[in-house]
Design a protein around this motif. Sequence first.
Motif: not given
Lengths: 380, 380
Positions: A253-259, A371-372
């Motif tokens: 869902d809203g998962a953010d790789l940077a976060d 990189a993230l």
Amino acid sequence: MTHFPAAEILSVGSELLTGETVDTNAAFLAGELTRLGFEVTGVRQLPDDLATLRDAFAEARSRSPLVVATGGLGPTHDDVSREALAEALGEQLTRDPALEAALRERFRAYGNMPEANLKQAMRIPSAQPIPNPIGSAPGWWVDLDGRVTVLLPGVPSEMRRMWSEEVAARLTARFGVQPPHVRVVKTFGVGESALAERLGSLLTEPPHGVRVGIYARDDGVNVRYTTRTDAAAADRLAAAACELLESDAYGTDGADLADIALHALARRGARRLATVESGTAGALAALLSDAPQESGLMLLGGLVLPAGTDASTAPAAPAADATLCVDLDAPDGHGRSRVHVWLDGRPSVQARWVRVHGSGPQRLRRAAYAALDIVRRELR
Amino acid sequence: MTHFPAAEILSVGSELLTGETVDTNAAFLAGELTRLGFEVTGVRQLPDDLATLRDAFAEARSRSPLVVATGGLGPTHDDVSREALAEALGEQLTRDPALEAALRERFRAYGNMPEANLKQAMRIPSAQPIPNPIGSAPGWWVDLDGRVTVLLPGVPSEMRRMWSEEVAARLTARFGVQPPHVRVVKTFGVGESALAERLGSLLTEPPHGVRVGIYARDDGVNVRYTTRTDAAAADRLAAAACELLESDAYGTDGADLADIALHALARRGARRLATVESGTAGALAALLSDAPQESGLMLLGGLVLPAGTDASTAPAAPAADATLCVDLDAPDGHGRSRVHVWLDGRPSVQARWVRVHGSGPQRLRRAAYAALDIVRRELR
């Protein structure tokens, strides 16, 4: 299966047909309409041409209960969306005194209103004006013969503001739509075909009432399950896909790789992060600027070096606990580029080479996400 | 007036209708087709749905001698562009042994080919394959009944490479098109309505055979004159517009605001430039990374600071002659943001405040261009 009302999007502007501008409005509206519970069945980009637009409005209205158009509401001679919709509906344009007064008031601060702007005060009897708090072009809401047509300006900031402050709520009320149940599984580091092969029947044989799609984005390949009728089935499919894909799936869902990467750093004790990047035109700094600020990690900013500079020779930011470094090489003849990634400080990650595909800004953003992703995998 | 053959673009992919991806392919193709001498009369984004696509191919082919479609050529079950065009033309798909051999050869390096990829070796009798040097989906060139339909993959890097290595030249030869004469006047710092008012008849009354358009981009408002028949008239109009707009016009045609600013700096004796920016997510560094490297100025790279950091407190790069600094404030309630711009070193420019309009990435890029425009104006 419950009905999703069909919606069509028309983007008006000859500059869209000469490639001068990329149509980000259509993507925004398509996302919003889908989220509200409409089914977007088509998008068209059309020139500033009266007859073409008139026919396009008539055709779209004949097929779909909702048509949302952007563009062609400006003051210049080639802005003819109002005229085209008036012709398609067989109605007359007349000047609305209230709209004219509002326009003159708006221009008072800047001096006299150019006479050309008067056309922005024109409307047909069926059109209710939609206020534009940050521009001179009011929108139109036309609810006629059981069909709704919305005209919005093409300036993205004006269109988005009018959408969120006015149009979205009116559409939900008018059509009684309900948002579909959507589950997205987000992956990184695996190509679309290989992922499809691994997912097998989780992709090709969804249960009745669940639709599945797979698509590549800069932050990885997404698998999307949509349903109106069987939320539990979509949840089961998403959970099964995550389990099958193990660490190649980074969230749902809203998962953010940077976060996720920032949280991993914070969990390993980092408090202040800096970045050094070369060959990426600052794509990593740009991604981190947009990332949610929920990890508690302080972002000190970053150093953007020209392509070909070795990031390992740059001085680290003195206050940083950890410095994430990315060197992106030029692409080879097959459209692949090597990325060199490491993390200096505490925690640290030894240098890794990975490959990214693509060209242009996509190539740069994918290198930053790579990189993230390395930080995420190594500091789990 | 010579004929521009009409061309339509079809972008295939359900992800375009749910807002998951922005259709940059259509903008690329629209620009390329216009440059070659076609007139793009419409663009559509369509879902991965066999019946919808079949009808769309048939309609577009009935209207226009050229249809270029991207997407829907992948190996997964929802990729149906080949099937849809086959149905629209009433032809049968069969497996092409040469395409199959090429596919198997391509996959040899990675292990066995997934069986799903076999569908990428299918073609109809009228389709000539277009090689894809960096992906598994070959394109199709279908020249039938005096009409050409081109299918290309949706992966932007594959599509662009096949376009430039194969398709563009074939289209030019097949249709005998000639590029139109185009003159673009590039301005910065003046809004679209105000510019229209100043240009008057240069915008509203072009001579017969010259078309004129005006549109806002991040690098300013462009005025574009296009002709097939009267190049001298377009040249005269462009020259007259430049003279009228004085320093608000920064150049014509390929003029690049970053390049002009870099040349101005070099002319005033700068040899090494650094940047410091806050609130812009590195937009200035990104623009300079893309700028032509013809000024002789060495770009040392830049420091990207989080929003709210005062760029004047950052250390300058020790080797720089001049450091261009940009602080972008948060937007106000009217969609306007203040930008603070100055140049430290030799040459130097005292701090100026300017305003930019817009939201999202556009706001950031406009702030970066505003900084370059100040350098251009102050160091002329």
